[in-house]
Each structure stands twice: as structure tokens, then as C-alpha cells.
Design a protein around this motif. Structure first.
Motif, PDB file in Angstrom:
ATOM      1  N   MET A 107      -7.069   5.192   6.113  1.00 27.01           N
ATOM      2  CA  MET A 107      -7.980   4.101   5.765  1.00 27.01           C
ATOM      3  C   MET A 107      -7.838   2.996   6.798  1.00 27.01           C
ATOM      4  O   MET A 107      -6.728   2.490   7.002  1.00 27.01           O
ATOM      5  CB  MET A 107      -7.595   3.515   4.401  1.00 27.01           C
ATOM      6  CG  MET A 107      -7.977   4.360   3.231  1.00 27.01           C
ATOM      7  SD  MET A 107      -7.412   3.613   1.664  1.00 27.01           S
ATOM      8  CE  MET A 107      -5.923   4.532   1.344  1.00 27.01           C
ATOM      9  N   HIS A 300      -0.615  12.876  -6.999  1.00 21.67           N
ATOM     10  CA  HIS A 300      -0.447  11.617  -7.734  1.00 21.67           C
ATOM     11  C   HIS A 300      -1.303  11.760  -8.977  1.00 21.67           C
ATOM     12  O   HIS A 300      -2.525  11.914  -8.846  1.00 21.67           O
ATOM     13  CB  HIS A 300      -1.032  10.432  -6.960  1.00 21.67           C
ATOM     14  CG  HIS A 300      -0.268  10.047  -5.728  1.00 21.67           C
ATOM     15  ND1 HIS A 300      -0.729   9.084  -4.857  1.00 21.67           N
ATOM     16  CD2 HIS A 300       0.916  10.466  -5.246  1.00 21.67           C
ATOM     17  CE1 HIS A 300       0.153   8.933  -3.870  1.00 21.67           C
ATOM     18  NE2 HIS A 300       1.153   9.765  -4.075  1.00 21.67           N
ATOM     19  N   ARG A 351       3.900  12.811  -8.774  1.00 21.31           N
ATOM     20  CA  ARG A 351       4.469  11.570  -9.308  1.00 21.31           C
ATOM     21  C   ARG A 351       3.467  10.895 -10.224  1.00 21.31           C
ATOM     22  O   ARG A 351       2.260  11.099 -10.079  1.00 21.31           O
ATOM     23  CB  ARG A 351       4.979  10.655  -8.190  1.00 21.31           C
ATOM     24  CG  ARG A 351       3.946  10.058  -7.272  1.00 21.31           C
ATOM     25  CD  ARG A 351       4.637   9.074  -6.326  1.00 21.31           C
ATOM     26  NE  ARG A 351       3.697   8.378  -5.452  1.00 21.31           N
ATOM     27  CZ  ARG A 351       3.069   7.261  -5.781  1.00 21.31           C
ATOM     28  NH1 ARG A 351       3.222   6.723  -6.969  1.00 21.31           N
ATOM     29  NH2 ARG A 351       2.265   6.676  -4.906  1.00 21.31           N
ATOM     30  N   TYR A 370       3.443  -0.524  -9.879  1.00 16.04           N
ATOM     31  CA  TYR A 370       4.692   0.243  -9.891  1.00 16.04           C
ATOM     32  C   TYR A 370       5.694  -0.280 -10.913  1.00 16.04           C
ATOM     33  O   TYR A 370       6.811  -0.662 -10.600  1.00 16.04           O
ATOM     34  CB  TYR A 370       5.272   0.328  -8.475  1.00 16.04           C
ATOM     35  CG  TYR A 370       4.390   1.216  -7.631  1.00 16.04           C
ATOM     36  CD1 TYR A 370       4.590   2.589  -7.630  1.00 16.04           C
ATOM     37  CD2 TYR A 370       3.318   0.707  -6.902  1.00 16.04           C
ATOM     38  CE1 TYR A 370       3.759   3.432  -6.914  1.00 16.04           C
ATOM     39  CE2 TYR A 370       2.470   1.545  -6.185  1.00 16.04           C
ATOM     40  CZ  TYR A 370       2.698   2.900  -6.199  1.00 16.04           C
ATOM     41  OH  TYR A 370       1.875   3.738  -5.506  1.00 16.04           O
TER      42      TYR A 370
HETATM   43  C1  DNO Z   1      -1.049   2.910  -3.859  1.00 17.96           C
HETATM   44  C2  DNO Z   1      -0.821   4.174  -3.153  1.00 17.96           C
HETATM   45  C3  DNO Z   1      -1.281   4.121  -1.708  1.00 17.96           C
HETATM   46  C4  DNO Z   1      -0.687   5.271  -0.948  1.00 17.96           C
HETATM   47  C5  DNO Z   1      -1.056   5.333   0.494  1.00 17.96           C
HETATM   48  C6  DNO Z   1      -0.622   6.647   1.092  1.00 17.96           C
HETATM   49  O1  DNO Z   1      -0.391   2.612  -4.784  1.00 17.96           O
HETATM   50  O2  DNO Z   1      -1.350   5.239  -3.823  1.00 17.96           O
HETATM   51  O3  DNO Z   1      -0.863   2.929  -1.159  1.00 17.96           O
HETATM   52  O4  DNO Z   1       0.690   5.184  -0.985  1.00 17.96           O
HETATM   53  O5  DNO Z   1      -2.391   5.168   0.676  1.00 17.96           O
HETATM   54  O6  DNO Z   1      -0.632   6.575   2.463  1.00 17.96           O
END
Ligand code: DNO
Length: 396
Positions: A107, A300, A351, A370
Motif C-alpha cells: 500500500m 488474519h 491470528r 490490538y
Molecule cells: C493492521 C494490520 C496491517 C498489516 C500490514 C501488513 O492492523 O493488519 O497493518 O500488518 O498491512 O503488512
């Protein structure tokens, strides 16, 4: 259980300790060396130091999230060739330390975007939210990007104006902070001038061009990953659409298909992020999972409620618009298939990704999304879902 249950830990600065993480049931840690500037080589000693810390706490370092891709590589300007060499060196070093899965994204400028980090649920917990009109209010009336109006309908602009006019100074400051917040694992953030500057540098870069840049990057990096036994896993855009006029190329099933077919190797895989992909009402996550199952190297799992105007908010595992039951079924079947093929790397790390801020989380400070209890709830629900599916479809 077969999916490897992992947990993102931001390193020694994370308010959640490794001891706390162990009690969630996770056995693997998702981690990065956030102290190393983007584009530089991760030295073996630093990787080993972090690895030991994790292993001393009784877990393993399962996935690197992320080895960031330097902006020069995305733009193919400046020092990009050196940065690509550095990236390869980091992969070699990680492999020397026994780490085999690397997540990354492509991105430009910003990673994930939200407009609120504390949307209150009726049950008193909080979650992250993206309101299209608020984001547009930021783009047009706070950042004041000229020439951007043409991209939106009169109705969208009028709505954004209404939102902007109803905002207090405090609301404006808060929105600025949320949108320009630094990258994951860092406490820095952009100023309006810096953001303008970063956006200007992408002026000549169309979506097509950015995709070519990504593929050129993969053509260099994937053979190295394959050689040293690393599975790469590209993370989708969040949200899965252009933001602030920046092109985005990892947003849809078609994008992901283009990426995995550009370099046909098991090392060239994806992070199936149901929250990022699911934020687009046009994305069908179960279908994406099924179509690209053979290239899912990391996942994820979380849910979102979304609409067709581009609004969404994060929600509990069983409350959102993504059918996580179907996604999980695909993951379980894919692992079984890999086992039958005799693949050593059959196990897919997953995760719980973000969680609500709830119970004892409230009042504590975490990296946005988080939380401790919120993610633990997510992990517990996903674990139950997996066991249920496993036992029923595999007739155990
Ligand atoms: C946010 C995450 C992203 C992810 C990155 C991977 O919480 O899902 O920041 O770690 O885009 O490169």
C-alpha cells in the motif's frame, strides 16, 4: 487443532507481555523488528535476539509481520534497486534464523485507514470504524487536496461538507490524528505537509503502473524466498480501494489472482485477511479463500459490518458480514490436502487480528485494534469454530 494459533506482539514496547499472550492459548508469535528503518537489512544478531526472547517465553516466532517494502520500491525511484537487494538479504537472514513466513503489503504511503478508533458498541466495548463521509471530509476540507472533487459525486461532497461543518475543533484534531497516525508499531505520524508531499510523489503512478512495480519486485524477491525456504504472504489493502487518490493493487480477487500468477511459486502467497478484504462489499471472502486456497500462507481472521457506500466497522467473529464458517472450512480442507501431498509446510498460521476493546482492556493503552481480552475472545471463538468443523467434516 491444526491451524497454528498465533498472536501479534509488537515487541518489547507492546503493553501486552509474552506471559500474558501464553494464557490466551496462542503458541506462535507474529512479530517484526520495528526499530529497524524501512528498507534496511535486518541483521542476524538482531533477529536472533528477538527470537530468543520469544522462545524463552515458551512460544515460537512463527511469522514476520511485516518486512516493510520501502516507498522507493513501490515508486521505482531513488534507491529502489539497493532496497530490493536489502530485502533479499533480510529474507536470507531470517531463513538463517529458522523463520519461514513473511507478511508484507504494497500500500503506498499509508497502511490501514480508519476514521474512528473508539466506536462504542451497545455492550460498552469499542471497535475501529471507517465512515466514508468522514474520510472524505478529511480529504477535501482538512487536507484540502485540490482537484480531488472531480472524483466524487455532488451528493458525496455535500454529505462530507455537512460532516465537516458539524465537527468541533477537537473532532477535527482527532480525525487528523486517526488518519495520519504512523505505521504499525510506530508512534510517529505525518503532518499535513508531509502527507501532501508523500501523495504528490505518487502523481504519475497509475494503478497499472503500481501493479507492474509490484510484479517486478516479486520477480526479484520470490526466487530468493523460494531458494531459502521462506513463504511470502502479501497482505491486502485496508480498506480495499484507493484512498486519497493513491492507487491500490491488492484489493480484489482479480488483483490477488494477478499477483499469484505473476510468479508461480508456493513462496508467492497471500495473507488471507478477512477483515481487510471483507471491508469491500464487492469481495466474497469465502470465494477468495476457495479460489486461492493453494496460495494462502498466513491468515488474519476477523469480521466487519460493511455497506455499499464504503462504510464499515470491525465486529465480533460471529457478528459481521463475512461468513467465517465457510472460510474456516476452506482452511481446514486446504491443510488436509497439503498433509496428503506430504508437504512439510502444511500448517497455516492464523491470528485473531483485531479485537474489540473490552472488559479489563478499557483504560489500558494498546496499538489500535490490538487489545488483550478482545483478541482473546476472537481467538477462543475461532478455535472453537475450527475444532467443530474439523470434527464434523473429518469424521473424528
Ligand atoms: C493492521 C494490520 C496491517 C498489516 C500490514 C501488513 O492492523 O493488519 O497493518 O500488518 O498491512 O503488512
Amino acid at each position: 487443532m491444526a491451524l497454528e494459533q498465533t498472536w501479534r506482539w509488537y515487541g518489547p514496547n507492546d503493553p501486552i507481555t509474552l506471559q500474558e499472550i501464553r494464557q490466551t492459548g496462542a503458541t506462535g508469535i507474529v512479530n517484526a523488528l520495528h526499530q529497524i528503518p524501512y528498507g534496511e537489512v535486518w541483521p542476524v544478531e538482531e533477529i536472533m535476539k528477538r527470537k530468543k526472547m520469544i522462545e524463552d517465553a515458551g512460544m515460537r516466532w512463527s511469522v514476520v509481520e511485516s518486512v516493510p517494502v520501502h516507498e522507493d520500491i513501490k515508486k521505482r525511484t531513488g534507491s529502489y534497486q539497493q532496497r530490493i537487494e536489502n530485502y533479499k538479504e533480510t529474507l536470507r537472514n531470517l531463513s538463517k534464523c529458522g523463520i519461514d513466513t513473511v507478511c508484507y503489503n504494497f500500500m503506498p504511503v499509508l497502511d490501514w485507514s480508519r476514521t474512528s478508533l473508539d466506536m462504542k458498541f451497545p455492550d460498552g466495548s469499542y471497535a475501529l470504524e471507517f465512515k466514508f463521509s468522514n474520510f472524505l471530509a478529511f480529504e477535501l476540507f482538512i487536507l484540502k487536496r485540490s482537484g480531488e472533487e472531480a472524483k466524487y459525486t455532488a451528493e458525496q461532497i455535500a454529505e462530507a461538507k455537512k460532516v465537516y461543518e458539524s465537527m468541533s475543533n477537537e473532532d477535527i484534531e482527532n480525525l487528523k490524528k486517526v488518519v495520519m497516525q504512523g505505521l504499525p508499531g510506530s508512534d510517529d505520524s505525518f503532518t499535513l505537509e508531509q502527507l501532501h508531499e508523500a501523495l504528490d510523489q505518487y502523481k504519475g503512478i497509475s494503478r497499472e503502473k503500481l501493479k507492474v512495480h509490484l510484479i517486478l519486485f516479486l520477480k526479484e524477491v520470490i526466487p530468493v524466498a523460494e531458494e531459502v525456504g521462506i513463504r511470502m504472504a502479501i497482505h491486502p489493502d485496508d480498506p480495499p480501494r484507493p484512498v486519497l487518490g493513491l492507487p491500490r493493487v491488492v484489493s480484489t480477487l482479480e488483483d490477488l489472482k494477478d499477483i499469484v500468477s505473476a510468479v508461480d511459486s508456493p513462496a508467492n502467497g497471500i495473507t488471507l485477511c478477512t477483515g481487510s478484504l471483507g471491508a469491500g462489499s464487492f469481495n466474497n471472502c469465502p470465494l477468495i479463500a476457495k479460489t486461492l486456497a493453494h496460495r494462502i500462507n498466513f491468515t488474519h481472521l476477523r469480521n466487519v459490518k460493511r455497506d455499499e457506500s464504503g462504510n464499515f466497522h470491525e465486529d465480533y467473529v460471529f457478528n459481521g458480514d463475512v461468513d467465517l464458517y465457510e472460510v474456516m472450512k476452506t482452511l481446514v480442507l486446504e491443510e488436509e490436502k497439503r498433509k496428503k501431498e506430504g508437504r512439510k509446510d502444511w500448517q497455516i498460521p492464523m491470528r485473531p487480528d483485531h479485537g474489540n476493546l473490552m472488559l479489563g482492556d478499557i483504560g489500558r493503552k494498546f496499538y489500535p485494534g490490538y487489545s488483550l481480552y478482545g483478541r482473546m475472545k476472537g481467538l477462543a471463538e475461532l478455535r472453537g469454530l475450527e475444532i467443530g468443523i474439523r470434527n464434523s467434516i473429518l469424521n473424528k
